[in-house]
Design a protein around this motif. Sequence first.
Motif, short mmCIF file in Angstrom:
data_model
loop_
_atom_site.label_atom_id
_atom_site.label_comp_id
_atom_site.label_asym_id
_atom_site.label_seq_id
_atom_site.Cartn_x
_atom_site.Cartn_y
_atom_site.Cartn_z
N GLY A 86 0.80 -1.23 0.00
CA GLY A 86 0.00 0.00 0.00
C GLY A 86 0.83 1.27 0.00
O GLY A 86 0.33 2.33 0.34
N ASP A 87 2.09 1.19 -0.40
CA ASP A 87 2.91 2.40 -0.44
C ASP A 87 2.29 3.43 -1.39
O ASP A 87 1.70 3.08 -2.42
N GLY A 88 2.47 4.70 -1.06
CA GLY A 88 1.88 5.77 -1.84
C GLY A 88 2.30 5.77 -3.29
O GLY A 88 1.53 6.14 -4.18
N ALA A 91 -0.23 3.96 -5.54
CA ALA A 91 -1.46 4.70 -5.87
C ALA A 91 -1.14 5.86 -6.80
O ALA A 91 -1.87 6.14 -7.74
N ASP A 92 -0.01 6.53 -6.55
CA ASP A 92 0.36 7.70 -7.37
C ASP A 92 0.55 7.33 -8.83
O ASP A 92 0.32 8.16 -9.71
N GLY A 271 14.24 4.39 2.94
CA GLY A 271 13.73 5.75 2.88
C GLY A 271 12.27 5.83 3.24
O GLY A 271 11.61 4.83 3.47
N GLY A 272 11.74 7.03 3.30
CA GLY A 272 10.37 7.24 3.76
C GLY A 272 10.38 7.41 5.26
O GLY A 272 10.22 6.46 5.99
N ARG A 273 10.62 8.59 5.74
CA ARG A 273 10.67 8.80 7.18
C ARG A 273 9.47 9.57 7.68
O ARG A 273 9.46 10.03 8.81
N GLY A 274 8.45 9.67 6.86
CA GLY A 274 7.22 10.27 7.35
C GLY A 274 7.24 11.79 7.41
O GLY A 274 6.56 12.38 8.22
N GLU A 275 8.05 12.43 6.55
CA GLU A 275 8.04 13.88 6.56
C GLU A 275 6.68 14.38 6.11
O GLU A 275 6.11 13.87 5.15
N PRO A 276 6.16 15.39 6.79
CA PRO A 276 4.86 15.91 6.36
C PRO A 276 4.98 16.61 5.01
O PRO A 276 6.01 17.20 4.71
N ARG A 277 3.95 16.47 4.22
CA ARG A 277 3.90 17.21 2.96
C ARG A 277 2.72 18.17 3.02
O ARG A 277 1.80 17.98 3.81
N ARG A 278 2.72 19.13 2.16
CA ARG A 278 1.59 20.05 2.13
C ARG A 278 0.38 19.36 1.53
O ARG A 278 0.51 18.55 0.61
N PRO A 279 -0.79 19.66 2.05
CA PRO A 279 -2.00 19.14 1.40
C PRO A 279 -2.10 19.67 -0.02
O PRO A 279 -1.51 20.71 -0.33
N PRO A 280 -2.82 18.96 -0.89
CA PRO A 280 -2.96 19.44 -2.27
C PRO A 280 -3.70 20.77 -2.29
O PRO A 280 -4.52 21.02 -1.43
N THR B 27 -2.97 -0.53 4.78
CA THR B 27 -1.62 0.04 4.73
C THR B 27 -1.64 1.57 4.82
O THR B 27 -0.92 2.16 5.60
N ILE B 179 -5.40 5.15 -1.59
CA ILE B 179 -5.85 3.77 -1.37
C ILE B 179 -6.96 3.81 -0.31
O ILE B 179 -6.70 4.14 0.85
N TYR B 232 0.42 6.33 6.69
CA TYR B 232 0.49 7.67 6.12
C TYR B 232 -0.87 8.13 5.65
O TYR B 232 -1.83 7.35 5.61
N GLY B 235 -1.13 12.86 0.51
CA GLY B 235 -1.32 14.31 0.44
C GLY B 235 -0.85 15.02 1.69
O GLY B 235 -0.70 16.24 1.69
N TYR B 236 -0.64 14.28 2.79
CA TYR B 236 -0.22 14.90 4.05
C TYR B 236 1.10 14.34 4.57
O TYR B 236 1.86 15.06 5.20
N VAL B 238 4.14 10.76 4.28
CA VAL B 238 4.55 9.52 3.61
C VAL B 238 4.76 8.45 4.67
O VAL B 238 4.94 8.74 5.85
N ARG B 239 4.71 7.19 4.20
CA ARG B 239 4.81 6.07 5.14
C ARG B 239 6.17 6.07 5.82
O ARG B 239 7.20 6.19 5.16
#
Lengths: 281, 272
Positions: A86-88, A91-92, A271-280, B27, B179, B232, B235-236, B238-239
């Motif tokens: 289920g990694d982003g 879906a992307d 990698g992938g440490r859960g840094e926040p991203r801006r909402p769309p 997930t 998802i 995760y 949009g906000y 990442v895992r």
Amino acid sequence: MSERSERTIRHRGVSETNAMADWTADEMMTVAAARQLRDGVACFVGIGLPSTAANLARATHAPNLVLIYESGCLGAKPDRLPLSIGDGILADTADAVVSVPEVFNYWLQPGRIDVGFLGAAQLDRYGNINTTVVGGDYDAPKVRLPGAGGAPEIAASCGEVVVIVRQNPRTFTERVDFVTSVGYGSGPGERERLGLRGGGPRLVITDLGVLEPDPVTCELTLTRLHPGVTPEQARAATAWDLAVAERLTTGEPPTARELAVLRALEATKHGGRGEPRRPPP
Amino acid sequence: MAKLVSLADGVADLVHDGDVVALEGFTHLIPFAAGHEIIRQRRQELTLVRMTPDVVYDQLIGAGCARRLVFSWGGNPGVGSLHRFRDAVQHAWPRPLELEEHSHAGMANRYVAGASGLPFAVLRGYTGTDLPRHTTNIRPITCPFTGETLTAVPALRPDVTVVHAQRADRAGNVQIWGITGVQKEAVLAAHRSLVTVEEIVDELEPVPGQVVLPGWAVSAVAEVPGGAHPSYAQGYSVRDNDFYRAWDAVSRHRDTFRAWLDQHVYRAGAVA
């Protein structure tokens, strides 16, 4: 590949045989599995070795391979290896993201998916798979494994199944302790009796070679060895009396390109440490 | 109309000892913060339902909240085993755990039946496996039209379903994208529902592929930014794959697990 699995292989002596080669038995297994995926087919991919092999195929000879993940990602095109189904990135990059009931009911169940790609904790001579419990009994197992996930219906309904699994006598067992996913059941005709509509296991790809079901008996038969592996090694790694094809072939070693692409993919798994991203916006 | 609540109040109102509780999120969007609040409020004797009881249920099981688990795949995705789950099954620690085990297709269809107001679901599944021998909730059924033998599984109707979503508006309309798993079905199948969201906004801007749960179909919404971590929210965030890898060592032994639970859950306090 983890350090632990590479160590295991060295201990078994396969890498000694390949001491001159600059690839591991796990890399050979992944490359052999990737080569089996024809361009353009739809492939239901589990996480781990199946996902690595399928992404290697897509990055080399099968750019139009359709990767389907049970999280509902249809036609995912990740440029790095996902850690989970289920990694982003899945879906992307997917053609469509559908719900979990939809992926099983509309896509898998009617037989729309050509190849199911599975792993195994135990496997018997008829390609039946256990990923549920090992040892003891069901209520008090020696080892509790994750369980079925999507595998029983993948094994039942995909056009064909490819199993990718490291070969050793604990895994290649006379009887699986639990049938999580059906291969050929107890032998010829059983899939038809059960009403399973997919074709069942077509190939089992291991770190030693390739097994295929005998067209008459359905018993898994060693048909190909990886370079540097002997039939004796394959027999010793199998708890049942392994059938060996009369015309046993030896597969091609990984090409420089296959190895380069595989290693580049493996390097992306971290990698992938859960840094926040801006909402769309 | 969904009430806007704090996480602590939402769990206190909606999750009771002995309940059948489903935390869903495939997930993506796993409601970790709500799971931690359930642990902090020391809920007991729960029947935990979830397709993929991964790290969040490892924590609830290890904390002793669960009597029974209804599931289809129990592992740490991409990493390996769930050590607290295994310890409960193999050694009854901290208490015995009953299992009701299915396949993903079976569990997904059980939620669909629950959401649809039907007593059971029909699928092509489980045939020839050993699962029906151990799970009495898997039965053969004959199609009245073709005579074909298929498989029936009963509807899932959790007392309460908890999910995490990207956002909600002030009327409690919930917007989910990426998802979306089985969350819609799990919420509609349940008697009560609690949705934690990254943020509450004045207006929900449409997003491609979105699922909207109308506020009148949800019991309560709580704003919990980062409430899915280490999972995760598309949009906000990442895992946090490093957390999943690190969990293997934390959860392997009872004492390291207890120390983690003490520091990161019991002493962490509720997110308002």
